[in-house]
Design a protein around this motif. Structure first.
Motif, PDB file in Angstrom:
ATOM      1  N   ARG A 153       0.936  -1.106  -0.008  1.00 53.73           N
ATOM      2  CA  ARG A 153      -0.078  -0.173   0.045  1.00 53.73           C
ATOM      3  C   ARG A 153       1.000   1.335  -0.092  1.00 53.73           C
ATOM      4  O   ARG A 153       0.382   2.385   0.235  1.00 53.73           O
ATOM      5  N   ARG A 154       2.113   1.080  -0.242  1.00 55.92           N
ATOM      6  CA  ARG A 154       3.093   2.119  -0.592  1.00 55.92           C
ATOM      7  C   ARG A 154       3.753   2.127  -1.868  1.00 55.92           C
ATOM      8  O   ARG A 154       3.639   1.308  -2.584  1.00 55.92           O
ATOM      9  N   ALA A 155       3.838   3.076  -2.456  1.00 55.15           N
ATOM     10  CA  ALA A 155       4.489   3.574  -3.777  1.00 55.15           C
ATOM     11  C   ALA A 155       5.961   4.316  -3.692  1.00 55.15           C
ATOM     12  O   ALA A 155       5.792   5.368  -3.078  1.00 55.15           O
ATOM     13  N   HIS A 156       7.049   3.573  -3.923  1.00 51.06           N
ATOM     14  CA  HIS A 156       8.279   4.302  -3.585  1.00 51.06           C
ATOM     15  C   HIS A 156       8.653   4.843  -2.343  1.00 51.06           C
ATOM     16  O   HIS A 156       9.121   5.912  -2.028  1.00 51.06           O
ATOM     17  N   GLY A 157       8.038   3.918  -1.221  1.00 51.66           N
ATOM     18  CA  GLY A 157       8.004   4.612   0.023  1.00 51.66           C
ATOM     19  C   GLY A 157       7.095   5.405   0.433  1.00 51.66           C
ATOM     20  O   GLY A 157       6.890   5.641   1.624  1.00 51.66           O
ATOM     21  N   ASN A 158       6.065   6.054  -0.429  1.00 53.10           N
ATOM     22  CA  ASN A 158       4.941   6.867   0.034  1.00 53.10           C
ATOM     23  C   ASN A 158       3.590   6.150   0.066  1.00 53.10           C
ATOM     24  O   ASN A 158       3.307   5.407  -0.772  1.00 53.10           O
ATOM     25  N   PRO A 159       2.817   6.612   1.128  1.00 54.13           N
ATOM     26  CA  PRO A 159       1.534   6.058   1.201  1.00 54.13           C
ATOM     27  C   PRO A 159       0.732   6.429   0.014  1.00 54.13           C
ATOM     28  O   PRO A 159       0.663   7.241  -0.426  1.00 54.13           O
ATOM     29  N   ILE A 160      -0.129   5.327  -0.476  1.00 55.54           N
ATOM     30  CA  ILE A 160      -1.129   5.405  -1.492  1.00 55.54           C
ATOM     31  C   ILE A 160      -2.204   5.932  -0.909  1.00 55.54           C
ATOM     32  O   ILE A 160      -2.771   5.295   0.103  1.00 55.54           O
ATOM     33  N   PRO A 161      -3.025   7.176  -1.447  1.00 58.66           N
ATOM     34  CA  PRO A 161      -4.135   7.618  -0.728  1.00 58.66           C
ATOM     35  C   PRO A 161      -5.207   6.490  -0.784  1.00 58.66           C
ATOM     36  O   PRO A 161      -5.328   5.698  -1.484  1.00 58.66           O
ATOM     37  N   ASP A 162      -6.243   7.002   0.037  1.00 61.81           N
ATOM     38  CA  ASP A 162      -7.585   6.062  -0.273  1.00 61.81           C
ATOM     39  C   ASP A 162      -7.928   6.332  -1.475  1.00 61.81           C
ATOM     40  O   ASP A 162      -8.358   7.246  -1.822  1.00 61.81           O
ATOM     41  N   LYS A 163      -8.337   5.111  -2.024  1.00 60.20           N
ATOM     42  CA  LYS A 163      -8.844   4.993  -3.396  1.00 60.20           C
ATOM     43  C   LYS A 163      -7.871   5.312  -4.382  1.00 60.20           C
ATOM     44  O   LYS A 163      -8.284   5.781  -5.599  1.00 60.20           O
ATOM     45  N   GLY A 164      -6.553   5.566  -3.981  1.00 56.54           N
ATOM     46  CA  GLY A 164      -5.682   5.854  -5.128  1.00 56.54           C
ATOM     47  C   GLY A 164      -5.594   7.427  -5.382  1.00 56.54           C
ATOM     48  O   GLY A 164      -6.433   8.132  -4.902  1.00 56.54           O
ATOM     49  N   CYS A 165      -4.801   7.638  -6.273  1.00 53.75           N
ATOM     50  CA  CYS A 165      -4.744   9.135  -6.897  1.00 53.75           C
ATOM     51  C   CYS A 165      -5.943   9.530  -7.730  1.00 53.75           C
ATOM     52  O   CYS A 165      -6.231  10.779  -7.467  1.00 53.75           O
ATOM     53  N   MET A 166      -6.661   8.749  -8.139  1.00 54.83           N
ATOM     54  CA  MET A 166      -7.890   8.965  -8.904  1.00 54.83           C
ATOM     55  C   MET A 166      -8.912   9.392  -7.887  1.00 54.83           C
ATOM     56  O   MET A 166      -9.662  10.245  -7.910  1.00 54.83           O
ATOM     57  N   GLY A 167      -9.062   8.312  -6.688  1.00 53.25           N
ATOM     58  CA  GLY A 167      -9.754   8.715  -5.539  1.00 53.25           C
ATOM     59  C   GLY A 167      -9.619  10.256  -4.879  1.00 53.25           C
ATOM     60  O   GLY A 167     -10.425  11.013  -4.390  1.00 53.25           O
ATOM     61  N   GLU A 168      -8.209  10.258  -4.670  1.00 57.70           N
ATOM     62  CA  GLU A 168      -7.928  11.630  -3.837  1.00 57.70           C
ATOM     63  C   GLU A 168      -8.331  12.713  -4.950  1.00 57.70           C
ATOM     64  O   GLU A 168      -8.582  13.789  -4.506  1.00 57.70           O
ATOM     65  N   ALA A 169      -7.931  12.655  -6.468  1.00 56.74           N
ATOM     66  CA  ALA A 169      -8.461  13.746  -7.144  1.00 56.74           C
ATOM     67  C   ALA A 169      -9.955  14.002  -6.948  1.00 56.74           C
ATOM     68  O   ALA A 169     -10.263  15.292  -7.092  1.00 56.74           O
ATOM     69  N   LEU A 170     -10.828  12.947  -7.000  1.00 56.85           N
ATOM     70  CA  LEU A 170     -12.267  13.155  -7.138  1.00 56.85           C
ATOM     71  C   LEU A 170     -12.526  14.104  -5.684  1.00 56.85           C
ATOM     72  O   LEU A 170     -13.300  14.740  -5.852  1.00 56.85           O
ATOM     73  N   ARG A 171     -12.025  13.634  -4.619  1.00 57.93           N
ATOM     74  CA  ARG A 171     -12.338  14.240  -3.343  1.00 57.93           C
ATOM     75  C   ARG A 171     -12.200  15.711  -3.484  1.00 57.93           C
ATOM     76  O   ARG A 171     -12.795  16.649  -2.910  1.00 57.93           O
ATOM     77  N   LYS A 172     -11.005  15.973  -4.155  1.00 55.33           N
ATOM     78  CA  LYS A 172     -10.593  17.648  -4.223  1.00 55.33           C
ATOM     79  C   LYS A 172     -11.593  18.189  -5.153  1.00 55.33           C
ATOM     80  O   LYS A 172     -11.821  19.323  -5.005  1.00 55.33           O
ATOM     81  N   ILE A 173     -12.043  17.471  -6.076  1.00 57.76           N
ATOM     82  CA  ILE A 173     -13.022  18.309  -7.027  1.00 57.76           C
ATOM     83  C   ILE A 173     -14.541  18.256  -6.286  1.00 57.76           C
ATOM     84  O   ILE A 173     -15.220  19.215  -6.354  1.00 57.76           O
ATOM     85  N   ALA A 174     -14.921  17.118  -5.949  1.00 56.23           N
ATOM     86  CA  ALA A 174     -16.289  16.909  -5.265  1.00 56.23           C
ATOM     87  C   ALA A 174     -16.522  16.929  -3.943  1.00 56.23           C
ATOM     88  O   ALA A 174     -17.572  17.009  -3.477  1.00 56.23           O
ATOM     89  N   GLY A 175     -15.321  17.198  -3.148  1.00 57.16           N
ATOM     90  CA  GLY A 175     -15.546  17.076  -1.841  1.00 57.16           C
ATOM     91  C   GLY A 175     -15.613  15.556  -1.056  1.00 57.16           C
ATOM     92  O   GLY A 175     -15.329  14.520  -2.011  1.00 57.16           O
ATOM     93  N   PRO A 176     -15.630  15.389   0.216  1.00 59.90           N
ATOM     94  CA  PRO A 176     -15.588  13.948   0.666  1.00 59.90           C
ATOM     95  C   PRO A 176     -16.666  13.242   0.326  1.00 59.90           C
ATOM     96  O   PRO A 176     -17.960  13.977  -0.215  1.00 59.90           O
ATOM     97  N   ARG A 177     -16.563  12.041   0.257  1.00 65.01           N
ATOM     98  CA  ARG A 177     -17.599  11.205  -0.165  1.00 65.01           C
ATOM     99  C   ARG A 177     -19.035  11.421   0.746  1.00 65.01           C
ATOM    100  O   ARG A 177     -18.660  11.623   1.753  1.00 65.01           O
ATOM    101  N   PRO A 178     -20.109  11.496   0.238  1.00 63.15           N
ATOM    102  CA  PRO A 178     -21.296  11.679   0.961  1.00 63.15           C
ATOM    103  C   PRO A 178     -21.477  10.859   2.244  1.00 63.15           C
ATOM    104  O   PRO A 178     -21.027   9.640   2.275  1.00 63.15           O
ATOM    105  N   LYS A 179     -21.887  11.195   3.270  1.00 62.84           N
ATOM    106  CA  LYS A 179     -22.275  10.295   4.210  1.00 62.84           C
ATOM    107  C   LYS A 179     -23.474   9.475   3.762  1.00 62.84           C
ATOM    108  O   LYS A 179     -24.025   9.510   3.014  1.00 62.84           O
ATOM    109  N   PRO A 180     -23.215   8.067   4.401  1.00 57.74           N
ATOM    110  CA  PRO A 180     -23.928   6.952   4.134  1.00 57.74           C
ATOM    111  C   PRO A 180     -25.363   7.567   4.281  1.00 57.74           C
ATOM    112  O   PRO A 180     -25.757   8.042   5.166  1.00 57.74           O
ATOM    113  N   THR A 181     -26.314   7.160   3.257  1.00 54.92           N
ATOM    114  CA  THR A 181     -27.968   7.340   3.264  1.00 54.92           C
ATOM    115  C   THR A 181     -28.361   5.983   3.162  1.00 54.92           C
ATOM    116  O   THR A 181     -28.039   5.124   2.419  1.00 54.92           O
TER     117      THR A 181
END
Length: 313
Positions: A153-181
């Motif tokens: 779960r690390r890349a070149h010694g760096n921790p991989i973000p939750d859901k990877g770089c694609m997931g981190e990017a989406l959170r920056k665009i759309a905000g945190p994942r919605p609270k469970p409904t």
């Protein structure tokens, strides 16, 4: 001549009136209703093919690219976003072959002439979505945060973000994942899960409605008269005989053409659309607050995406 003119006009109007109430207009209505946008819940789903929807995809890759460089994948500095835009990463060696079987309409084939030519193989080829880029395992896991047994779960010694770089990017665009409904006892956590789940549940309820079942029976009777035995259009369109080939067989073409003719002759689409539309409107009324909140969040995400894309251009 003055006495004849009104009679001529009367005859012309009579012909026009016959055309107006004739099959052509009913067929046009069927074609219009056989689209996702003709159903009420479509207003609460983001359109990935729209300019705003594409901006979200582009912004996600722009941010993911920076994340990958941060994780030590220096080759991503020169990644041309245009080669991956509108795609989602696929692990190397797992890309499945695409098929033209099916389409994006809610009720299947509705044009006898097109069905006689294409059968049920109506899905257009799209190079961008049919052939997404495959990524080596280490890059794939860093991009998606999806791991197989034993993978770090690390890349070149760096921790991989939750859901990877694609997931981190989406959170920056759309905000945190919605609270469970919770809807119908199902717990939802995705960005579009509220509208999508309501759509699925409304469709399930609609299929059980007596009016829908009656429409299925009328269509099935029509198909028997054409020499085909299927209880409903879904069973015809997913007949296993149609799978495993990119080109429709003669039997598939004949079946699909009969399917489309019977839908038009029995006004199948108009009848089942009315049922499903009622179910969706009822679902919207019960969950208006959640849907409106999600819609507002989608608009904020698209505005954020446009800012990110504009800043990089």
């Amino acid at each position: 001549m003055r006495k004849l003119l009104p009679l001529a006009l009367t005859g012309l109007l009579a012909v026009s009136a016959c055309q107006f109430v004739g099959g052509d207009d009913a067929d046009d209505e069927a074609h219009r209703l056989n689209t996702m946008k003709a159903l009420p819940l479509n207003d609460y789903l983001a359109d990935p093919a729209s300019a705003d929807g594409k901006a979200v995809g582009t912004a996600q890759w722009l941010l993911a690219k920076k994340c990958m460089v941060r994780l030590g994948f220096t080759g991503f500095k020169t990644l041309d976003i245009r080669t991956v835009d509108s795609t989602y990463p696929v692990r190397q060696g797992t890309l499945a072959s695409s098929s033209k079987l099916g389409d994006d309409s809610p009720y299947g084939v509705d044009d006898p002439d097109l069905a006689a030519e294409n059968g049920y193989h109506n899905r257009p080829r799209d190079e961008a979505t049919d052939q997404p880029m495959e990524w080596p395992a280490d890059q794939y896991t860093a991009l998606t945060g999806t791991f197989e047994a034993g993978e770090s779960r690390r890349a070149h010694g760096n921790p991989i973000p939750d859901k990877g770089c694609m997931g981190e990017a989406l959170r920056k665009i759309a905000g945190p994942r919605p609270k469970p409904t919770k809807i119908g006892g199902v717990q939802l956590t995705g960005y579009s899960s509220v509208a999508a789940t309501l759509w699925y549940q409304a469709h399930k309820e609609a299929r059980k409605d007596p009016a829908w079942k009656k429409a299925d029976r009328a269509w099935s009777t029509c198909m028997k008269e054409e020499g085909f035995r299927y209880p409903d259009p879904d069973k015809a369109s997913i007949d296993t005989d149609w799978f495993g080939t990119d080109e429709p067989s003669a039997k598939e073409k004949k079946t699909a053409a009969a399917d489309a003719r019977c839908k038009l002759d029995t006004e199948y689409i108009q009848k089942v659309h009315a049922v499903e539309s009622r179910k969706q409107k009822s679902a919207i009324a019960r969950h208006k607050k959640e849907l409106e909140e999600r819609l507002a969040a989608d608009r904020r995400a698209m505005a954020n995406a446009r800012k990110i894309v504009d800043a990089e251009s």
